[in-house]
Design an enzyme around this catalytic site. Structure first.
Site, PDB file in Angstrom:
ATOM      1  N   ARG A 158     -22.222  19.503  38.715  1.00 44.90           N
ATOM      2  CA  ARG A 158     -22.138  19.712  37.040  1.00 44.90           C
ATOM      3  C   ARG A 158     -23.517  19.439  36.565  1.00 44.90           C
ATOM      4  NH1 ARG A 158     -20.573  13.926  34.305  1.00 44.90           N
ATOM      5  NH2 ARG A 158     -21.068  12.412  35.910  1.00 44.90           N
ATOM      6  N   GLU A 192      -9.441  23.750  23.701  1.00 41.96           N
ATOM      7  CA  GLU A 192     -10.099  24.915  25.087  1.00 41.96           C
ATOM      8  C   GLU A 192      -9.576  26.167  24.864  1.00 41.96           C
ATOM      9  OE1 GLU A 192     -10.044  20.372  26.200  1.00 41.96           O
ATOM     10  OE2 GLU A 192      -8.503  21.812  25.313  1.00 41.96           O
ATOM     11  N   ASP A 206     -10.518   8.886  36.542  1.00 45.65           N
ATOM     12  CA  ASP A 206      -9.802   9.782  35.566  1.00 45.65           C
ATOM     13  C   ASP A 206      -8.510   9.814  36.004  1.00 45.65           C
ATOM     14  OD1 ASP A 206     -12.211   9.494  34.204  1.00 45.65           O
ATOM     15  OD2 ASP A 206     -12.538  11.795  34.275  1.00 45.65           O
TER      16      ASP A 206
END
Length: 316
Positions: free
Chosen positions: A10, A58, A117
């Site tokens: 990322r 999104e 997460d």
């Protein structure tokens, strides 16, 4: 063995976007209120006028990206893999895939290595979903060098591209002079005659480690890096099956619909051999440290080594 440099793909994505922005004025980056996490914030700092924060919306972001592409822009729509492939699947299918628009989707935080997460954010289904969209190119880079090359290749490709990136820092394994990235072409990282280990993304470096352990036992494993899941390098896959007669796939994704399924489909039609798929075995993940989760779900080098040994023993 010397410790290899590690960087999350990322991070590579964010850095590559800045370099791309310097070269091409038609590059536009969109994010869904996650510029810090997706690392598109680096592009925002460099080119604020070419960055659009779409907020936590999104599906709308994919529609905006589709519209921008019709004006000659090359949009990179960026968010977590779960929100891109999962939440916005319909918009990607109908607004980007169906008209075959020149939109690039930067999906970060893929797989169980998202860690703490938890299961809701650990997207192990995105490759399967994107594979079903006609004309969609899917790239899952193994390291920083490959991720940067993939971003540029995505820009040069005319049509939709799904780029898959991870949160966890991974070893840089492609730092050699002869490295060449080409969409749809796999790379043989290690030669071997006893079996072929075909891996993608984060799992490539771990497959190489497992191959070293196997070599210590006198087992020579060919290791192949498949960075482009679609279109798959069918010629390389079939060649590996023909020459080794045993194939193992390794991926940080469900064994249903991902690399393992893609390889099985090709071999089932062209050259059936015994194979094993290592990946997420039709279960959800859970919250926990990334490395511990990779161990628990059998994606660390030691687990890959053990599973291959058991597979070969069963074959004997």
């Amino acid at each position: 063995m010397t410790e290899k440099k590690k960087i999350a793909t990322r991070e590579s994505y964010g850095n590559a976007l800045v370099e791309l922005g310097k070269k091409y004025e038609d590059v536009v980056v969109l994010d869904a209120d996650l510029a810090g996490a997706t690392k598109t914030g680096t592009f925002l700092k460099a080119f604020p006028e070419r960055h659009i924060d779409c907020g936590i919306a999104e599906c709308n972001m994919m529609g905006i990206a589709a519209g921008l592409s019709t004006t000659g822009k090359v949009p990179f729509a960026s968010t977590f893999a779960m929100f891109a492939a999962g939440r916005a699947f319909e918009q990607i299918r109908n607004s980007i895939g169906y008209p075959h628009l020149n939109v690039k989707i930067g999906a970060t935080h893929a797989g169980i290595s998202v860690g703490e997460d938890g299961a809701t954010h650990q997207c192990n289904e995105d490759i399967a979903l994107m594979r079903t969209i006609p004309g969609m190119v899917i790239v899952n880079p193994a390291d920083d060098i490959e991720a940067r090359a993939a971003v540029e290749a995505a820009y040069e490709h005319q049509g939709p591209v799904y780029l898959r990136f991870g949160r966890l820092a991974v070893p840089v394994i492609n730092d050699r002079d002869d490295y060449k990235f080409e969409l749809g072409k796999g790379i043989v990282l290690r030669e071997g005659k006893d079996l072929a280990i075909i891996a993608t993304g984060l799992c490539v470096s771990r497959a190489l480690e497992a191959a070293e352990q196997l070599a210590a036992d006198g087992i020579e494993a060919r290791v192949i890096n498949i960075h482009t899941i679609k279109p798959l390098d069918e010629e390389l896959v079939v060649e590996a099956a023909e020459e080794t007669q045993k194939v193992v796939t390794v991926e940080e994704h469900s064994v249903i619909g991902g690399l393992g399924s893609a390889v099985a489909e090709v071999l089932g039609e062209q050259y059936p051999v015994r194979m094993m798929r290592i990946g997420i075995q039709d279960v959800f993940g859970e919250s926990g440290p990334a490395e511990k989760l990779l161990e628990k779900y059998g994606l660390d080098a030691e687990s890959i080594y053990g599973k291959v040994k058991a597979f070969l023993k069963k074959e004997a």
